[in-house]
Design an enzyme around this catalytic site. Structure first.
Site, PDB file in Angstrom:
ATOM      1  CG  LEU A  77     -45.278  78.634 -34.395  1.00 19.45           C
ATOM      2  CD1 LEU A  77     -43.959  78.189 -34.380  1.00 19.45           C
ATOM      3  CD2 LEU A  77     -45.949  78.343 -35.916  1.00 19.45           C
ATOM      4  CG  ASP A  78     -51.559  74.827 -32.639  1.00 17.70           C
ATOM      5  OD1 ASP A  78     -52.170  76.021 -32.297  1.00 17.70           O
ATOM      6  OD2 ASP A  78     -51.851  73.969 -33.539  1.00 17.70           O
ATOM      7  NE  ARG A  79     -49.029  73.199 -23.978  1.00 13.71           N
ATOM      8  CZ  ARG A  79     -48.716  73.521 -22.819  1.00 13.71           C
ATOM      9  NH1 ARG A  79     -47.605  73.193 -22.461  1.00 13.71           N
ATOM     10  NH2 ARG A  79     -49.492  74.323 -22.132  1.00 13.71           N
ATOM     11  NE  ARG A 137     -53.417  70.214 -34.705  1.00 12.92           N
ATOM     12  CZ  ARG A 137     -53.657  70.548 -33.610  1.00 12.92           C
ATOM     13  NH1 ARG A 137     -53.335  71.877 -33.258  1.00 12.92           N
ATOM     14  NH2 ARG A 137     -54.230  69.806 -32.755  1.00 12.92           N
TER      15      ARG A 137
END
Length: 369
Positions: free
Chosen positions: A197-199, A299
Site C-alpha cells: 500500500l502507498d504510504r 489514482r
C-alpha cells in the site's frame, strides 16, 4: 542524512515501483541535481525494488535489521557480469558514474569486502548493500499502532494507518510496517508482505507467516483469486454512477517526477471497476475494485476520469492532509483450507471527518463501508 524523508521523493527521482507520506516534503522543482551522497543513500531501497521487479535469478535474500543491509544472491544468469553492469542494468535511471560511486561507499561482496566496479560476479555471490546509520525518533516509533484484523497460523492482517510506509526506506527503517512487525511479532523475520500500500493509503495489509504461505498468496494475486476493495473520496464528483475504468498506464513523459503515471497509448493494461456510493455537490464517495494491479492504478484512473482522489497532490487532488484512499476489504481463499476469507477495515477517522458535514451521510457511510 538524506535530502528527503519520503520514499515517494526517492521514487520520483529514480522511478521506483508503487508506494510510497506523513507530511513528507515534496519535490517541487522540475530539475533536481542530486549529490553522490544522496545517490549512495537511496541505493539500498531502490535496488531491492528494482531487482524484485526483474526477471533475473538474483534474489532478495534478507533484510537484516541488526546489520542494516540488504543481501542479494547472484544466480547463474548473472555470472560473469561486472558488478557495476549488474547494478546499472537493474537501475537504468542511474548513470554508471553514480553507480560506481555508490559501490565505493555502500556495496560489498561476501567474498570481497571492498569490490571494484569491474569485479566480476560469480554464481552464488552475495551482494551486500549497506544502509546508512539512521537516527529515528523513539517517540514516533512508540506511537506506531497496527491493529490486528485477522491472524492464524498462516496469515497476519493489520490495519495500516496513513503516513506509514510498508517497506523500510532511508528515512523510515524501523518506522515501517514490515520491520516494526518483525521486531515485535513472534513470527519475526518469517513475516513477508503479500502486497503493498502507498504510504498515504490506509487499510487492510496482508502478511504471510512462512515462505509456503507467501508462495500461495503470490500465486493467488497472479491468478486474481485475491480481490481488493477500496473506498475513495474524489472531487469533483464522478459523472458516471459506475462502470469500468479501462486505460493502459505508463510513465508520464511530461513529468519530471518519474513516479507519476498516466493513461498512455501502448501502456500496460489496467482496469478498475467502480461504483459511486454517495454523490454530493463537491465530491463523491466511491467504491473501487482493481481488476489489475498496476502502480498508482486507482489514482491515475480517477484522475483520467476527471475526479482525482481528495488530497492526492501528485495527481491534482484538492488539498487535504493525505490522499483519502482506503483499502477497505480483502477477499481470498485461505492458503491452507481454501475456505473464503474476508478481512475488513473500518473507514478511518479522517475520511469520516471529511464527510461529517455533508447532509445525511453519517449513518449511510457506515452501511456503505
Amino acid at each position: 542524512m538524506l535530502p528527503w524523508t519520503s520514499r515517494r521523493s526517492a521514487q520520483c527521482v529514480f522511478g521506483a515501483g508503487e508506494v510510497h507520506p506523513m507530511a513528507a516534503p515534496r519535490i517541487r522543482r522540475a530539475r533536481v541535481r542530486w549529490s553522490a551522497r544522496a545517490v549512495i543513500g537511496v541505493l539500498p531501497v531502490f535496488i531491492s525494488r528494482a531487482v524484485r521487479r526483474g526477471n533475473w535469478n538474483a534474489t532478495l535474500e534478507t533484510m537484516d535489521t541488526e546489520r542494516g543491509a540488504t543481501v542479494f544472491e547472484i544466480g547463474p544468469a548473472q555470472a560473469g557480469l561486472r558488478l557495476d553492469s549488474f547494478l546499472c542494468a537493474r537501475i537504468p535511471r542511474l548513470s554508471r558514474v553514480q553507480i560506481q560511486r555508490a559501490i565505493g561507499h555502500r556495496v560489498r561482496l561476501q567474498r570481497e569486502p571492498r569490490p571494484k566496479p569491474s569485479t566480476r560476479l560469480r554464481a552464488g555471490d552475495r551482494v551486500i548493500v549497506g544502509f546508512p546509520a539512521l537516527h529515528e525518533d523513539p517517540e514516533r516509533l512508540a506511537r506506531i499502532h497496527l491493529p490486528v484484523l485477522h491472524e492464524d497460523g498462516w496469515l497476519l492482517a493489520v490495519d495500516k494507518p496513513a503516513g506509514l510506509v510498508v517497506h523500510p526506506t532511508m528515512g523510515d527503517y524501523r518506522a515501517s510496517v514490515v520491520i516494526h512487525l518483525r521486531e515485535r511479532h513472534p513470527a519475526g523475520k518469517a513475516l513477508t508482505l503479500a502486497h503493498r500500500l502507498d504510504r498515504d493509503t490506509s487499510g487492510v495489509l496482508l502478511l504471510a507467516k512462512s515462505p509456503g504461505a507467501a508462495r500461495v498468496l503470490h500465486q493467488g494475486f497472479l491468478a486474481a483469486t485475491v480481490r481488493k476493495r477500496y473506498l475513495a473520496l474524489v472531487s469533483p464528483p464522478l459523472r458516471r454512477s459506475g462502470g469500468v475504468l479501462d486505460g493502459p498506464l505508463g510513465p508520464d513523459p511530461q513529468e519530471a517526477r518519474r513516479c507519476r503515471r498516466r493513461v498512455v497509448p501502448g501502456g500496460v493494461a489496467a482496469r478498475t471497476r467502480f461504483r459511486v456510493l454517495r454523490q454530493f455537490p463537491d465530491c463523491s464517495l466511491v467504491e473501487l475494485w482493481p481488476l489489475t494491479g498496476r502502480q498508482h492504478q486507482i489514482r491515475v484512473h480517477l484522475q483520467a476520469e476527471g475526479s482525482p482522489v481528495v488530497g492526492d497532490s501528485l495527481y491534482g487532488g484538492i488539498p487535504a492532509p493525505r490522499h483519502l484512499l482506503h483499502a477497505a476489504e480483502l477477499q481470498l481463499p485461505h492458503p491452507e483450507s481454501e475456505q473464503p476469507l474476508r478481512i475488513r477495515s473500518p473507514l478511518p477517522a479522517d475520511m469520516r471527518a471529511f464527510l461529517a458535514g455533508r447532509t445525511g451521510l453519517r449513518g449511510q457511510v457506515a452501511a456503505g463501508s
